[in-house]
Design a protein around this motif. Structure first.
Motif, PDB file in Angstrom:
ATOM      1  N   SER A   1     -53.649 -14.256  -4.301  1.00 39.07           N
ATOM      2  CA  SER A   1     -54.901 -13.640  -4.751  1.00 39.07           C
ATOM      3  C   SER A   1     -56.112 -14.293  -4.087  1.00 39.07           C
TER       4      SER A   1
ATOM      5  N   GLN B   1     -56.982 -12.246  -1.206  1.00 35.63           N
ATOM      6  CA  GLN B   1     -57.602 -10.996  -1.619  1.00 35.63           C
ATOM      7  C   GLN B   1     -59.054 -11.201  -2.038  1.00 35.63           C
TER       8      GLN B   1
ATOM      9  N   SER C   1     -51.053  -1.379 -10.357  1.00 37.07           N
ATOM     10  CA  SER C   1     -51.299  -1.279  -8.924  1.00 37.07           C
ATOM     11  C   SER C   1     -50.061  -1.598  -8.107  1.00 37.07           C
ATOM     12  N   TYR C   2     -49.153  -2.372  -8.688  1.00 33.10           N
ATOM     13  CA  TYR C   2     -47.999  -2.844  -7.929  1.00 33.10           C
ATOM     14  C   TYR C   2     -46.675  -2.239  -8.404  1.00 33.10           C
TER      15      TYR C   2
ATOM     16  N   SER D   1     -47.469  -9.780  -8.333  1.00 37.18           N
ATOM     17  CA  SER D   1     -48.887  -9.526  -8.063  1.00 37.18           C
ATOM     18  C   SER D   1     -49.413 -10.714  -7.277  1.00 37.18           C
TER      19      SER D   1
ATOM     20  N   GLN E   1     -58.257  -0.161  -6.597  1.00 34.98           N
ATOM     21  CA  GLN E   1     -59.045  -0.928  -7.553  1.00 34.98           C
ATOM     22  C   GLN E   1     -60.305  -0.191  -8.005  1.00 34.98           C
TER      23      GLN E   1
ATOM     24  N   GLU F   1     -51.810  -5.277   1.266  1.00 36.75           N
ATOM     25  CA  GLU F   1     -53.109  -5.882   0.956  1.00 36.75           C
ATOM     26  C   GLU F   1     -53.394  -7.071   1.857  1.00 36.75           C
TER      27      GLU F   1
ATOM     28  N   ARG G   1     -57.786  -6.353   1.641  1.00 39.22           N
ATOM     29  CA  ARG G   1     -58.458  -5.812   0.456  1.00 39.22           C
ATOM     30  C   ARG G   1     -57.428  -5.391  -0.585  1.00 39.22           C
ATOM     31  N   ARG G   2     -57.879  -5.215  -1.816  1.00 34.81           N
ATOM     32  CA  ARG G   2     -57.005  -4.779  -2.903  1.00 34.81           C
ATOM     33  C   ARG G   2     -56.875  -3.269  -2.861  1.00 34.81           C
TER      34      ARG G   2
END
Length: 852
Positions: free
Chosen positions: A79, A82, A155-156, A118, A205, A196, A201-202
């Motif tokens: 993360s 990200q 999202s995942y 994640s 989102q 990503e 980028r995510r």
């Protein structure tokens, strides 16, 4: 458990679903709380050790179904990429993908999937290597059925997971639970993560949840999902510039249909990793202590061993196993709930690094010398304090952080050298056993060796047998106050271990109480059923030989009769009272001995009791039984039959440390042949009784000694019951007499020998030959017809012998003299088996020289 090294210990918390209070299960018992179910399933996660997985350490229950999980933690994660909008290089993407897949493949081999991948659950250590966190959440919550929140992040989540929708067992609109996610689910999540990383980028989102899910489901109509995602997020040019192998990896991960999507194992063997896989050595599981494989340690020691600990700045504690560090943190006052409260965090990972008491521990403490004949306690800044700690009560020692650190390190080294260092394990166990290593230490004391896993797996634990019904009835009542044993996983393991024992011992049967006997071994080896089974299988023949025969009445009756004699031997006043009111051992002691006290005491007391029991021989339980009675002595002497029955129906609190201490003292005063049983385990090689020669002059289990002409002879049960005092063998008497004459170290504080041989034959027979040092007190000179003592010089000799072992010697086996002594409260009275005739062939009888 691997070393802590640069990792931290982190904690996260969540709530299990609450169950209705007014609902019972099909067996009429309250439903098992979901938090208990989770706690049981969690245990197997502690055994999963892999370089790509964050090690799970512990789980605890709080109020209102709260659970707190402790695990290995690192501050850095994917993360971070990200958040900073960093685009990872293709090489870095392939490296991370390969390492994540390694962790996923290892999980899949153990029947688990992550389902919660994640960016913040893919951690990075100081070298930038992947460590998967929270990988066990889906497993421990029964695929999300035991919690009110979904496992995973929208999202995942893979499309097939999205299509199933949310589910909860209490939802009346859903009759059938969705199928659990498979390994391919994580491959999709990995694909999103990798995308990503490449895009910087995510994904998904900036749109609301319903639109996000709708978009993922519509991807099934697309031929090239990678291109569609790149166009949707305005990074098509960046994605197109990726090397072909990276693009191919993304496409394979983001395959919409699960049937066409590869598994982690498939991907690891794929050609896209041709340039990466050669950089990694396949993971090999460490060899366990009990297996058929050879174990060795690769050590590099300096030429001068004193140079080993010269670096004052070295963090020795970080080299210890993660579970050891956490255990010591708890001993130092660590409180998980308090930490979370102080951080004002619920679902987060606060670092646990407070170990103030261990900063001053010298480096030498981490490298104890096993061959040092001096104290096993290493020299440190507080060595005097540690030496003093050994004399403190056990419960205090078990809470002393520095003391436990040193004991854990010492036992860790000794157990790794088992069985070569078996004698040292016994020696150190006499001091105490650290709770953290108790399971392995017990196995070593029981002499477990070989490939126990293969043997356990070869036993049929699935085919139904008649005993199944009784096992199913007993398990829900066995130590169910304990969260671990009351969990569904605990019940499953209970059933398997008990059934394995029944199946592998066809000459024996399942008796109620066997479940209680199994409980301590299962608790200590919850994740190693094979070791629990092996320990139980070694324990039963040593202490409960033939107790589980279909007809065990003769074995039990002989055992209880010997126990009655032990009560009379050590406490004649109590024995006389219990016999007068008819409160015999048959009424209270069968559950004691059939379960070795596990049916009587809670587990935490059994652990301390068995720490000592396992050092003793098969006669030691008698001493424990007498010690328990002596703690209740005043109340027993003051009450009649009915009151005693009520007293034992709800046994009062027993000071277990006092019980252990007094049991050892009783054991040291009991001649080894006094507890002879013809139904005990057949003879083996004689050995140390576990308490050491400095503790007692009764040096071995009589049952383990080879039979000779001077050994005790078997006695019919009716004849054994007719005698109040125990018999001892001629060889025992000879040993004791020699020891009593060996010097002042074998005498009592008053300087008197610990034994007095009382020859009750006539003076004429005595003069023809007697044991050297024995005293002649003819039967009729000290007792009146009604059994009272007569005042005479011989009576004075007897009175002066109080406190010593009194061995009654006669022609054959007239036990009335011994019975009269017990009646007037003489303790430690026993009878020479076979009488004087047994000694005539030895040449040890003394004939006085004629007076001139």
């Amino acid at each position: 458990m691997r070393p802590l090294k640069d990792a931290q210990l982190g904690a996260f918390t969540f709530f299990a679903s609450a169950l209705p209070h007014d609902v019972c299960g099909s067996n009429g018992l309250p439903l098992t709380p979901n938090s208990i179910k989770i706690l049981g399933r969690f245990q197997i996660l502690k055994t999963l050790t892999h370089p790509r997985l964050c090690q799970y350490v512990d789980i605890s229950r709080g109020k209102h179904e709260r659970l707190i999980v402790v695990a290995e933690h690192y501050e850095s994660s994917l993360s971070d990429f990200q958040k900073r909008g960093i685009t990872a290089s293709p090489e870095k993407v392939l490296q991370m993908a390969y390492e994540v897949l390694e962790g996923l493949e290892f999980m899949n081999k153990h029947g688990m999937v992550h389902r919660a991948l994640s960016g913040h659950n893919v951690l990075l250590d100081c070298k930038g290597n992947v460590k998967l966190a929270k990988f066990g959440l889906y497993h421990m919550t029964d695929h999300g059925a035991d919690v009110d929140f979904p496992i995973g992040y929208p999202s995942y989540l893979a499309p097939e997971v999205i299509a199933q929708g949310s589910f909860h067992p209490s939802d009346p609109s859903r009759d059938v639970a969705p199928l659990p996610s498979g390994p391919k689910t994580d491959v999709w999540s990995l694909g999103v993560l990798l995308f990503e990383l490449c895009a910087g980028r995510r994904l998904l989102q900036n749109i609301d949840i319903s639109e996000r899910l709708k978009f993922i489901l519509t991807l099934g109509c697309m031929d090239d999902i990678v291109t569609v995602l790149a166009e949707e997020h305005g990074c098509l040019d960046t994605i197109k510039e990726l090397p072909e192998n990276v693009l191919e990896l993304l496409r394979k991960c983001l395959t919409f249909l699960p049937s066409k999507r590869p598994t982690p194992t498939d991907l690891l063997r794929d050609h896209v990793f041709n340039g990466v896989s050669c950089l990694y050595t396949p993971f090999q599981k460490p060899v366990s202590l009990f297996s058929s494989s050879l174990r060795c340690a690769h050590l590099e020691l300096p030429e001068d061993i004193s140079e080993l600990c010269k670096d004052d700045d070295e963090d020795y504690l970080s080299e210890r196993a993660i579970d050891e560090v956490y255990h010591l943190w708890c001993l130092a006052g660590g409180d998980l709930e308090k930490e979370l409260t102080n951080k004002e965090i619920i679902q987060s990972k606060p670092p646990i690094c407070t170990l103030p008491k261990l900063k001053d521990v010298a480096g030498e403490a981490y490298y104890p010398l096993l061959e040092d004949e001096q104290s096993s306690l290493p020299q440190s800044n507080s060595s005097n304090e540690l030496s003093a700690t050994v004399t403190l009560p056990l419960i205090i020692r078990e809470r002393d952080t520095e003391y436990q650190l040193i004991r854990i390190i010492l036992f860790d080294r000794l157990l790794k050298a088992y069985p070569y260092k078996k004698n040292l394990v016994w020696k150190e166990a006499r001091v105490d056993i650290p709770p953290l290593v108790r399971g392995l230490a017990w196995a070593a004391l029981l002499g477990i060796e070989g490939d126990i896993q293969a043997k356990y797996e070869s036993i049929d634990k699935d085919t139904p047998i008649p005993t199944d019904r009784q096992i199913e009835v007993d398990i829900p009542r066995c130590h169910q106050y304990d969260e671990l044993l009351s969990s569904p996983q605990g019940h499953v393991k209970f059933r398997r271990v008990l059934k394995a024992w029944v199946v592998s011992h066809p000459d024996l049967v399942y008796w109620q109480g066997l479940d209680s006997l199994c409980a301590p071994f299962l608790y200590l080896n919850f994740n190693n059923e094979a070791l629990a089974y092996a320990c139980m299988s070694a324990f039963i023949p040593k202490y409960l030989y033939n107790f589980f025969l279909k007809d065990n009445s003769h074995v039990i009756q002989e055992y209880l009769t010997v126990f009655s004699q032990m009560i009379a031997f050590h406490d004649p006043e109590l024995s006389n009272h219990l016999n007068e009111i008819g409160f015999i051992p048959d009424l209270y002691a069968i559950p004691w001995f059939l379960t070795m006290f596990t049916h009587v005491f809670p587990l935490h007391k059994i652990f301390h009791l068995w720490d000592t029991l396992l050092l003793g021989n098969s006669s030691f339980p008698f001493c424990i039984g007498v010690a328990i009675l002596q703690q209740l002595r005043d109340r027993l002497l003051a009450n009649g039959f009915n009151e005693c029955i009520l007293l034992f129906s709800d046994l009062p609190e027993i000071d277990i440390e006092r019980c252990v201490r007094e049991s050892i003292n009783l054991f040291c005063w009991t001649p080894k042949s006094a507890t002879y049983r013809q139904h005990a385990q057949p003879p083996k090689t004689a050995g140390d009784n576990g308490f050491g020669k400095t503790a007692t002059y009764y040096s071995s289990d009589y049952q383990d000694m080879s039979k000779t002409d001077l050994s005790r002879e078997p006695l019919a049960l009716c004849d054994l019951k007719a005698e109040v005092s125990p018999r001892i063998s001629a060889e025992d008497l000879i040993d004791l007499c020699e020891l009593s004459l060996a010097g002042p170290t074998k005498r009592t504080r008053a300087g008197k020998p610990k034994i007095v041989a009382v020859d009750i034959r006539s003076a004429e027979d005595f003069s023809r030959g007697h044991i050297s040092g024995s005293v002649n007190i003819p039967f009729g000179t000290v007792f009146s017809p009604d059994g009272e003592l007569v005042q005479c010089p011989a009576t004075g000799i007897l009175q002066n012998s109080r406190g010593r072992v009194i061995v009654v010697i006669c022609h054959a086996m007239k036990s009335a003299f011994a019975a009269h002594l017990v009646k007037v409260n003489f303790s430690r009275v026993c009878i020479l088996d076979g009488g004087i005739n047994k000694l005539k062939s030895t040449g040890l009888l003394t004939v006085p020289s004629p007076q001139i």
